[in-house]
Design a protein around this motif. Structure first.
Motif, PDB file in Angstrom:
ATOM      1  N   VAL A  23      -5.394  15.976 -33.036  1.00  0.00           N
ATOM      2  CA  VAL A  23      -6.269  17.010 -32.481  1.00  0.00           C
ATOM      3  C   VAL A  23      -7.533  17.130 -33.321  1.00  0.00           C
ATOM      4  O   VAL A  23      -8.651  17.202 -32.795  1.00  0.00           O
ATOM      5  CB  VAL A  23      -5.519  18.355 -32.407  1.00  0.00           C
ATOM      6  N   SER A  24      -7.374  17.115 -34.631  1.00  0.00           N
ATOM      7  CA  SER A  24      -8.537  17.224 -35.515  1.00  0.00           C
ATOM      8  C   SER A  24      -9.466  16.030 -35.363  1.00  0.00           C
ATOM      9  O   SER A  24     -10.692  16.186 -35.300  1.00  0.00           O
ATOM     10  CB  SER A  24      -8.068  17.357 -36.964  1.00  0.00           C
ATOM     11  N   VAL A  25      -8.897  14.826 -35.302  1.00  0.00           N
ATOM     12  CA  VAL A  25      -9.729  13.627 -35.182  1.00  0.00           C
ATOM     13  C   VAL A  25     -10.490  13.633 -33.863  1.00  0.00           C
ATOM     14  O   VAL A  25     -11.705  13.363 -33.820  1.00  0.00           O
ATOM     15  CB  VAL A  25      -8.872  12.354 -35.313  1.00  0.00           C
ATOM     16  N   LEU A  26      -9.810  13.940 -32.777  1.00  0.00           N
ATOM     17  CA  LEU A  26     -10.460  13.937 -31.463  1.00  0.00           C
ATOM     18  C   LEU A  26     -11.545  15.005 -31.390  1.00  0.00           C
ATOM     19  O   LEU A  26     -12.634  14.768 -30.852  1.00  0.00           O
ATOM     20  CB  LEU A  26      -9.415  14.150 -30.371  1.00  0.00           C
ATOM     21  N   ALA A  27     -11.263  16.175 -31.932  1.00  0.00           N
ATOM     22  CA  ALA A  27     -12.262  17.242 -31.916  1.00  0.00           C
ATOM     23  C   ALA A  27     -13.465  16.869 -32.779  1.00  0.00           C
ATOM     24  O   ALA A  27     -14.622  17.099 -32.384  1.00  0.00           O
ATOM     25  CB  ALA A  27     -11.637  18.542 -32.407  1.00  0.00           C
ATOM     26  N   GLU A  32     -13.769  17.719 -26.288  1.00  0.00           N
ATOM     27  CA  GLU A  32     -13.380  19.108 -26.101  1.00  0.00           C
ATOM     28  C   GLU A  32     -12.072  19.169 -25.320  1.00  0.00           C
ATOM     29  O   GLU A  32     -11.923  18.532 -24.281  1.00  0.00           O
ATOM     30  CB  GLU A  32     -14.465  19.880 -25.352  1.00  0.00           C
ATOM     31  N   PHE A  33     -11.133  19.973 -25.816  1.00  0.00           N
ATOM     32  CA  PHE A  33      -9.823  20.093 -25.183  1.00  0.00           C
ATOM     33  C   PHE A  33      -9.840  21.134 -24.079  1.00  0.00           C
ATOM     34  O   PHE A  33     -10.477  22.188 -24.200  1.00  0.00           O
ATOM     35  CB  PHE A  33      -8.765  20.465 -26.227  1.00  0.00           C
ATOM     36  N   ASP A  34      -9.110  20.836 -23.004  1.00  0.00           N
ATOM     37  CA  ASP A  34      -8.902  21.819 -21.943  1.00  0.00           C
ATOM     38  C   ASP A  34      -8.056  22.970 -22.483  1.00  0.00           C
ATOM     39  O   ASP A  34      -7.300  22.803 -23.450  1.00  0.00           O
ATOM     40  CB  ASP A  34      -8.179  21.180 -20.759  1.00  0.00           C
ATOM     41  N   ASP A  35      -8.125  24.115 -21.831  1.00  0.00           N
ATOM     42  CA  ASP A  35      -7.316  25.248 -22.273  1.00  0.00           C
ATOM     43  C   ASP A  35      -5.995  25.335 -21.511  1.00  0.00           C
ATOM     44  O   ASP A  35      -5.311  26.359 -21.536  1.00  0.00           O
ATOM     45  CB  ASP A  35      -8.088  26.562 -22.146  1.00  0.00           C
ATOM     46  N   LEU A  36      -5.626  24.226 -20.842  1.00  0.00           N
ATOM     47  CA  LEU A  36      -4.354  24.151 -20.131  1.00  0.00           C
ATOM     48  C   LEU A  36      -3.548  22.971 -20.660  1.00  0.00           C
ATOM     49  O   LEU A  36      -4.091  21.889 -20.901  1.00  0.00           O
ATOM     50  CB  LEU A  36      -4.572  23.980 -18.629  1.00  0.00           C
ATOM     51  N   ILE A  37      -2.260  23.190 -20.848  1.00  0.00           N
ATOM     52  CA  ILE A  37      -1.349  22.103 -21.212  1.00  0.00           C
ATOM     53  C   ILE A  37      -0.211  22.067 -20.198  1.00  0.00           C
ATOM     54  O   ILE A  37       0.012  23.032 -19.463  1.00  0.00           O
ATOM     55  CB  ILE A  37      -0.760  22.282 -22.629  1.00  0.00           C
TER      56      ILE A  37
END
Length: 201
Positions: A23-27, A32-37
Motif C-alpha cells: 500500500v505504501s509503495v503504490l501510494a 490513489e486507492f478506492d474507498d471500497l474493498i
C-alpha cells in the motif's frame, strides 16, 4: 474480452508476506486507492477465496488499508492514476499465502518504454517491501493460479501446465536469492531471471 497482466507475489520458506508494504509503495508511486474493498472469505477446506459485497473503508484510506492488512484481513481493492488502474488482491490467510496485482495489457502497452520500466520497478519494489521472495508475471491466469506454485519440502515448484493440457501464459519468474532458492520449473524457460534490482524504482 479484455486481456490482463497479473503479478503474483509469494513468500520464501518460513517467511510471511507483509502486504501493508504494498500500500505504501503504490501510494508513493502516485496511485490513489478506492474507498471500497471487497472482503474475501474461504469457500472450501483448502482456503480458496470468494469476494463478497463492497465495504467502504475509513478515512484516511491508506491508513485504514494498512491497518486492515496488519490485522491479516483478506480483500480486493483498486487503485489508479491517469494511466492505469490496478486490482490488488491480498490472500495472506490462505494455505499458500500470496498477493496479486492485475492491470490492463492494452493500457500498459500504450505507455512508452520508460513508463513501463517504472511500473515494473514499482512491482519489484512492492516485492521487496512485502517480503516476497518470488514474483510470477502471467497473462490471464486460470482460476486459483496460486495452486500452480506450491511449496513442497521448502522448495517452490512451478507447474505451468494445467490439467487440460494448456500452458499458463507466464512471462517471467523473479526470485530474490537472499530469501529463497530458484523454484523448480517444469518448463525452465520461465526461470531465467534469478534476481532483481530495485534501485531507481
Amino acid at each position: 474480452m479484455a486481456s490482463w497482466h497479473y503479478a503474483f507475489f509469494f513468500p520464501g520458506p518460513r517467511l510471511a508476506l507483509k502486504p501493508a508494504g504494498a500500500v505504501s509503495v503504490l501510494a508513493d508511486f502516485g496511485l490513489e486507492f478506492d474507498d471500497l474493498i471487497r472482503p474475501a472469505n474461504p469457500i472450501d477446506e483448502l482456503g480458496h477465496l470468494e469476494h463478497g459485497e463492497e465495504v467502504r473503508v475509513a478515512q484516511p484510506i491508506k491508513a485504514d488499508l494498512i491497518k486492515r492488512l496488519s490485522k491479516h484481513e483478506q480483500f480486493l481493492v483498486e487503485c489508479r492514476n491517469s494511466e492505469l488502474f490496478f486490482v490488488c488482491g491480498f490472500a495472506t490467510g490462505y494455505s499458500n499465502p500470496y498477493m496479486e496485482f492485475g492491470w490492463s495489457k492494452r493500457l500498459f502497452h500504450e505507455l512508452n518504454e520508460s513508463r513501463k520500466r517504472k511500473y515494473w520497478n514499482m512491482i519489484k519494489k512492492c516485492a521487496s517491501y512485502c517480503n516476497a521472495a518470488h514474483v510470477i508475471v502471467v497473462d490471464d491466469p486460470p482460476d486459483y493460479f496460486e495452486d500452480r506454485f506450491p511449496e513442497i519440502g521448502g522448495r517452490r515448484i512451478l507447474e505451468s501446465e494445467m490439467p487440460n493440457g494448456n500452458k499458463c501464459n507466464i512471462s517471467v519468474v523473479w526470485t530474490d536469492m537472499e530469501l529463497s532458492e530458484l523454484p523448480v520449473c517444469i518448463d525452465r524457460q520461465y526461470c531465467n531471471n534469478p534476481g532483481w534490482d530495485v534501485k531507481g524504482a
